[in-house]
Design an enzyme around this catalytic site. Structure first.
Site, short mmCIF file in Angstrom:
data_model
loop_
_atom_site.label_atom_id
_atom_site.label_comp_id
_atom_site.label_asym_id
_atom_site.label_seq_id
_atom_site.Cartn_x
_atom_site.Cartn_y
_atom_site.Cartn_z
N ASP A 45 46.79 36.54 40.86
CA ASP A 45 46.75 35.95 42.19
C ASP A 45 48.08 36.23 42.88
OD1 ASP A 45 45.97 34.47 44.41
OD2 ASP A 45 46.34 32.52 43.48
N PHE B 187 45.61 32.52 47.79
CA PHE B 187 44.15 32.40 47.71
C PHE B 187 43.47 33.72 47.40
CE2 PHE B 187 45.80 29.61 51.18
CZ PHE B 187 45.85 28.44 50.45
N HIS B 188 44.04 34.50 46.45
CA HIS B 188 43.49 35.79 46.11
C HIS B 188 43.22 35.93 44.61
CE1 HIS B 188 45.84 37.48 49.83
NE2 HIS B 188 44.75 36.80 50.19
N PRO B 189 42.52 35.00 43.97
CA PRO B 189 42.26 35.14 42.54
C PRO B 189 41.37 36.35 42.25
CG PRO B 189 40.94 33.36 43.44
CD PRO B 189 41.90 33.77 44.52
#
Length: 538
Positions: A293, A473-475
């Site tokens: 992330d 917010f980029h898993p």
């Protein structure tokens, strides 16, 4: 629909693309199952409404990680879309494909067919770039990419001038020939409205008689016959039923829910599953591992000139911009607060950009980390400069904590567990200070609010970034793609190693996270993944 050729689980960024592409052939019966409900929601459709959508349990899973040692034992809030369109219905709409070398790195890991020249045609075919097509950009796809250069806040001009004075180059298109440089972000909007994966790919396809879309349908587990996936168990309105797949089950539930669904179905680490009383179908210990992330932080400033705070904070300002938006679909509510940005190298020894910049003409000094009340900024003019890493070395993991298919997962992101990540973010913090000291920035800075002028030493700056950094917010990466079943979950054709009739097509298959916002590469994975499904189906 109780039987389909293809069952697609998850109507998110990738799932909408997959369902569209598979149903183009009228001989394919496609069933798309989504746990969330309709995206006909004001806060979804109005671009700046994502500030509300981030915390609306009706359209958001509202996940929370475990306390994380790298960030002061703080838990992180993870909004994930529980709605048609998935996270593309609640994100900040910034469209960034990633660096060309990111995909060449995927190929170098053994993922043939995933190099930059392989994936570029899919990026081009999914989009209509409103600046027009060229060698790098598409002009006839369903996803509208809007250039907002003429609509951004006037202080963006100071940001661009400052960045160039600090030694960076201007780049009019981060998705063109090169990514490096500073410029204005492009957004997935159309005529002043959010252009989500649902708006672009799913809604136009729903008139097809061979595509069935079932919202509020929670898939509890995948059904197997031996090692072949043959369907899913799904609950809708309190009724549990089985739906069978004649060809394939395709997981597009995202980097959190796709690995969870595999584990609930008996595919995962044997000891973990047995401890929860789940029957083992296939040993796949990499499921839920390799979690990546982006993480970032902001430096906040009080401004000498008006910012969006002056418009969005007072009730009369909100009424004015609201009326303008309703009448014209223009103004601040038609944009994201992420307006200026860029990609740069934190030191000249880097072979490509390793940090991402953000300039937002708005500030939230009292908001909790990860929560931005976009319509309630500070009561004084302010703005922020932000940094996030492009290719973090830290790796986390996630997994189910019980056999209950509705229980939230255990998420351990392990942020800043790599000293390399700490070092490059420290370099980024020093760059923000250098940027703020340029003439164009000095003209608009009254004072630095956070972290404040007393935070000067490397030790103090590291303490600050550990205390204030948060997810972007980029898993991704939790069902990683690779040729070796021992170190990956899916093969380069996105088939789950060791099983038949089962694929994963979403951000969980990223072997390495891409540089920048991941919604664009996730939709590309949807397009390329669908092409692989169709090829294998003949």
């Amino acid at each position: 629909m109780e039987e389909a050729d293809f069952i697609v689980v998850g109507a998110g960024s990738a799932g909408c693309v997959v369902a569209n592409r598979l149903s183009e052939n009228r001989r394919n019966r496609v069933l798309l199952l989504e746990a969330g409900g309709s995206d006909l929601n004001f806060w979804v459709r109005m671009p700046i409404g994502y500030g509300k959508a981030f915390h609306d349990a009706r359209i958001n899973w509202k996940l929370t990680t475990e306390p994380d040692p790298g960030t002061g034992n703080r838990p992180s809030y993870w909004p994930r879309g529980k709605v048609i369109g998935g996270s593309s219905s609640i994100n900040a709409m910034v469209f960034v494909r990633g660096h060309a070398q990111d995909f060449d790195d995927w190929r170098a890991l053994g993922n043939l067919g995933w190099g930059y020249r392989d994936v570029l045609p899919y990026f081009k075919e999914i989009e209509t770039n409103d600046a027009g097509p060229d060698e790098w950009r598409g002009g006839a796809g369903p996803l509208t990419i809007t250039n907002i250069d003429k609509a951004v806040h006037p202080l963006c001009a100071n940001y661009l001038a400052a960045a160039q004075e600090a030694g960076l180059t201007y780049n009019h298109d981060f998705n063109g020939a090169v990514q490096e440089g500073v410029g204005i972000y492009q957004l997935t909007t159309r005529d002043g409205m959010r252009c989500s994966a649902a708006s672009a790919f799913l809604h136009p396809a729903r008139k097809r008689s061979n595509l069935a879309v079932e919202p509020r349908s929670h898939v509890r587990k995948i059904l197997f016959e031996g090692r072949r996936a043959i369907g899913v168990e799904v609950e809708c309105a309190g009724r549990v039923r089985r739906v069978m797949a004649r060809r394939e089950v395709i997981l597009c539930a995202g980097a959190v829910h796709s690995p969870m669904l595999l584990q609930h179905s008996g595919v995962g680490a044997p000891d973990h599953l047995r401890s929860l009383g789940i029957e083992l179908i296939h040993a796949a210990p990499q499921v839920g591992e390799n979690l990546q992330d982006h993480i970032g932080f902001d430096y906040l400033y009080e401004s000498t000139r008006p910012t969006l705070n002056n418009v969005l904070r007072p009730w009369w300002g909100r009424m004015t911009v609201g009326a303008r938006y309703v009448l014209t679909r223009r103004g601040p509510l038609s944009l994201s607060v992420n307006q200026g940005g860029g990609f740069f190298r934190s030191n000249p020894n880097r072979d490509r950009p390793n940090l991402q910049l953000y300039f937002s003409p708005v500030s939230y000094t009292t908001a909790p980390l990860g929560k931005r009340p976009l319509m309630s900024p500070d009561p004084f003019p302010g703005f922020l400069l932000g940094i996030s890493n492009c290719r973090p070395a830290s790796r986390g993991r996630l997994g189910i904590r019980s056999a209950d298919p509705y229980a939230p997962p255990e998420i351990r992101p392990n942020y800043l567990s790599s000293e390399e990540d700490v070092g490059e973010l420290l370099e980024g913090a020093h760059f923000l200070r250098r940027l703020a000291s340029t003439r164009p920035m000095r003209e608009i800075i009254r004072r630095e609010i956070k972290p404040g002028p007393d935070v000067r030493s490397d030790e103090a700056m590291i303490d600050d970034l550990r205390a204030r950094s948060g997810t972007v917010f980029h898993p991704s990466g939790t069902c990683a793609m690779g040729p070796d079943a021992g170190s990956s979950v899916v093969d380069p054709r996105l088939r789950v190693h060791g099983l038949q009739g089962l694929r994963v097509i979403d951000a969980s298959v990223f072997p390495r996270i891409t540089s920048g916002n991941i919604n664009a590469p996730t939709m590309m994975v949807g397009a390329r993944g669908a092409a692989l499904v169709l090829e294998d189906a003949g």
